[in-house]
Scaffold this motif. Structure first.
Motif, PDB file in Angstrom:
ATOM      1  N   VAL A 133      -2.750 -19.309 -11.166  1.00 32.72           N
ATOM      2  CA  VAL A 133      -2.222 -17.980 -10.849  1.00 32.72           C
ATOM      3  C   VAL A 133      -1.180 -18.046  -9.730  1.00 32.72           C
ATOM      4  N   VAL A 134      -0.167 -17.188  -9.850  1.00 33.40           N
ATOM      5  CA  VAL A 134       0.803 -16.960  -8.785  1.00 33.40           C
ATOM      6  C   VAL A 134       0.412 -15.692  -8.049  1.00 33.40           C
ATOM      7  N   LEU A 135       0.287 -15.784  -6.730  1.00 28.64           N
ATOM      8  CA  LEU A 135      -0.007 -14.629  -5.892  1.00 28.64           C
ATOM      9  C   LEU A 135       1.289 -14.205  -5.207  1.00 28.64           C
ATOM     10  N   PHE A 136       1.752 -13.009  -5.500  1.00 25.81           N
ATOM     11  CA  PHE A 136       3.084 -12.559  -5.098  1.00 25.81           C
ATOM     12  C   PHE A 136       2.978 -11.308  -4.233  1.00 25.81           C
ATOM     13  N   ARG A 137       3.705 -11.302  -3.126  1.00 28.25           N
ATOM     14  CA  ARG A 137       3.866 -10.092  -2.306  1.00 28.25           C
ATOM     15  C   ARG A 137       5.252 -10.134  -1.687  1.00 28.25           C
ATOM     16  N   ASP A 138       6.001  -9.022  -1.832  1.00 32.85           N
ATOM     17  CA  ASP A 138       7.371  -9.026  -1.325  1.00 32.85           C
ATOM     18  C   ASP A 138       7.869  -7.596  -1.189  1.00 32.85           C
ATOM     19  N   TYR A 139       9.124  -7.465  -0.764  1.00 32.54           N
ATOM     20  CA  TYR A 139       9.703  -6.148  -0.503  1.00 32.54           C
ATOM     21  C   TYR A 139       9.926  -5.364  -1.790  1.00 32.54           C
ATOM     22  N   GLY A 140       9.555  -4.075  -1.758  1.00 34.87           N
ATOM     23  CA  GLY A 140       9.763  -3.196  -2.895  1.00 34.87           C
ATOM     24  C   GLY A 140      11.033  -2.383  -2.757  1.00 34.87           C
ATOM     25  N   GLN A 141      11.554  -1.977  -3.887  1.00 37.02           N
ATOM     26  CA  GLN A 141      12.765  -1.159  -3.909  1.00 37.02           C
ATOM     27  C   GLN A 141      12.538   0.141  -3.118  1.00 37.02           C
ATOM     28  N   TYR A 142      13.542   0.508  -2.315  1.00 37.49           N
ATOM     29  CA  TYR A 142      13.544   1.708  -1.477  1.00 37.49           C
ATOM     30  C   TYR A 142      12.628   1.593  -0.259  1.00 37.49           C
ATOM     31  N   ASP A 143      12.232   0.374   0.077  1.00 35.44           N
ATOM     32  CA  ASP A 143      11.540   0.150   1.338  1.00 35.44           C
ATOM     33  C   ASP A 143      12.433   0.594   2.499  1.00 35.44           C
ATOM     34  N   MET A 144      11.811   0.966   3.610  1.00 33.01           N
ATOM     35  CA  MET A 144      12.562   1.416   4.783  1.00 33.01           C
ATOM     36  C   MET A 144      13.648   0.415   5.176  1.00 33.01           C
ATOM     37  N   ALA A 145      13.328  -0.871   5.078  1.00 31.52           N
ATOM     38  CA  ALA A 145      14.302  -1.890   5.478  1.00 31.52           C
ATOM     39  C   ALA A 145      15.551  -1.839   4.607  1.00 31.52           C
ATOM     40  N   TYR A 207       8.308   4.109   6.696  1.00 30.09           N
ATOM     41  CA  TYR A 207       7.726   4.139   5.357  1.00 30.09           C
ATOM     42  C   TYR A 207       8.029   2.818   4.650  1.00 30.09           C
ATOM     43  N   ARG A 208       6.982   1.995   4.510  1.00 22.82           N
ATOM     44  CA  ARG A 208       7.132   0.664   3.938  1.00 22.82           C
ATOM     45  C   ARG A 208       6.705   0.657   2.478  1.00 22.82           C
ATOM     46  N   ILE A 209       7.418  -0.117   1.679  1.00 22.82           N
ATOM     47  CA  ILE A 209       7.094  -0.278   0.261  1.00 22.82           C
ATOM     48  C   ILE A 209       7.113  -1.763  -0.060  1.00 22.82           C
ATOM     49  N   TRP A 210       5.969  -2.274  -0.501  1.00 19.40           N
ATOM     50  CA  TRP A 210       5.874  -3.663  -0.913  1.00 19.40           C
ATOM     51  C   TRP A 210       5.353  -3.732  -2.344  1.00 19.40           C
ATOM     52  N   LEU A 211       5.656  -4.815  -3.012  1.00 15.19           N
ATOM     53  CA  LEU A 211       5.090  -5.069  -4.336  1.00 15.19           C
ATOM     54  C   LEU A 211       4.079  -6.193  -4.218  1.00 15.19           C
ATOM     55  N   GLN A 212       2.947  -6.029  -4.874  1.00 14.44           N
ATOM     56  CA  GLN A 212       1.937  -7.073  -4.913  1.00 14.44           C
ATOM     57  C   GLN A 212       1.590  -7.339  -6.368  1.00 14.44           C
ATOM     58  N   ALA A 213       1.567  -8.611  -6.737  1.00 12.30           N
ATOM     59  CA  ALA A 213       1.367  -8.944  -8.146  1.00 12.30           C
ATOM     60  C   ALA A 213       0.650 -10.279  -8.303  1.00 12.30           C
ATOM     61  N   LYS A 214       0.076 -10.458  -9.497  1.00 15.26           N
ATOM     62  CA  LYS A 214      -0.536 -11.736  -9.873  1.00 15.26           C
ATOM     63  C   LYS A 214      -0.081 -12.074 -11.282  1.00 15.26           C
ATOM     64  N   PHE A 215       0.339 -13.306 -11.471  1.00 13.85           N
ATOM     65  CA  PHE A 215       0.800 -13.760 -12.780  1.00 13.85           C
ATOM     66  C   PHE A 215       0.066 -15.057 -13.132  1.00 13.85           C
ATOM     67  N   VAL A 216      -0.432 -15.124 -14.367  1.00 19.15           N
ATOM     68  CA  VAL A 216      -1.251 -16.251 -14.792  1.00 19.15           C
ATOM     69  C   VAL A 216      -0.511 -17.084 -15.828  1.00 19.15           C
TER      70      VAL A 216
END
Length: 217
Positions: A133-145, A207-216
């Protein structure tokens, strides 16, 4: 910058219980490990002698700092310098194909040129074992940054240059779904994490927006 940027990520075990395997052979690989923000907490929390933790970073200085940590001296971790945007990692890493249980991608894919992301994910696919599995976390679209970037910093769709010369991409759920599917992965999780952070000293709401995902595989 020495190790002043070292911050434990203890939330990892809550968000990614896959990291809690306490017995048996367990092989992990983190891309963009920095000075060990993820590697060290996992090793400290898990005494499993059969853990093998590979990790890489673009910065030779960061790898040197990680190698000075007491946990590294115990021999369960192998850190090395690697530009993960290059193709054909087999010439630069000692990890066997189809051998990894987990690959960790935390706030690292966003630093790459979008045109190189697919080859990076394809190289990850080669190293993971079936069921890995890939464990993914990163910046989401329209995040404050993203919204705070000034005019002239945009390099392309959702892709920006910071003042220090580093780059940052802001992901949509559909973008990462397609990116990993095109490389042979099955989506297990793909969610938006919205958080309100308050700086009480400056009286700022962020206001923070992150994406978290798992891919197998």
């Amino acid at each position: 910058h020495q190790n002043r940027f070292f911050k434990d990520r203890n939330w990892l075990f809550t968000e990614f219980p896959e990291l809690n395997r306490s017995s048996g052979s367990f092989r992990l690989f983190e891309l963009g490990c920095g000075v060990g923000n993820t590697v060290v907490p996992i090793l400290e929390a898990n005494p499993n002698p059969e853990i093998k933790f590979y990790c890489c970073d673009f910065s030779e200085k960061a790898i040197d700092i990680l190698k000075d940590h007491p946990e590294y001296a115990k021999g369960r971790c192998e850190a090395f310098v690697l530009d993960v945007s290059r193709e054909n990692w087999s010439q630069h890493v000692s990890i066997e194909p189809n051998s990894l249980d987990v690959v960790i991608l935390i706030f690292v894919l966003s630093a790459l040129e979008p045109s190189t992301m697919k080859s990076t994910v394809a190289e990850i696919h080669k190293l993971l074992k079936p069921g890995g599995v890939v464990l993914f976390r990163d910046y989401g679209q329209y995040d404050m940054a993203q919204l705070r970037f000034k005019k002239g910093r945009c390099l392309g769709d959702n892709f920006y240059a910071r003042g220090d010369g580093t780059r940052c991409y802001f992901f949509s759920q559909e973008f990462i779904r397609t990116l990993f599917a095109d490389c042979g992965f099955k989506e297990e999780q793909n969610k938006v994490d919205r958080r309100l952070q308050v700086n009480r000293g400056k009286k700022l709401k962020m206001y923070r927006i992150w994406l978290q995902a798992k891919f197998v595989k």
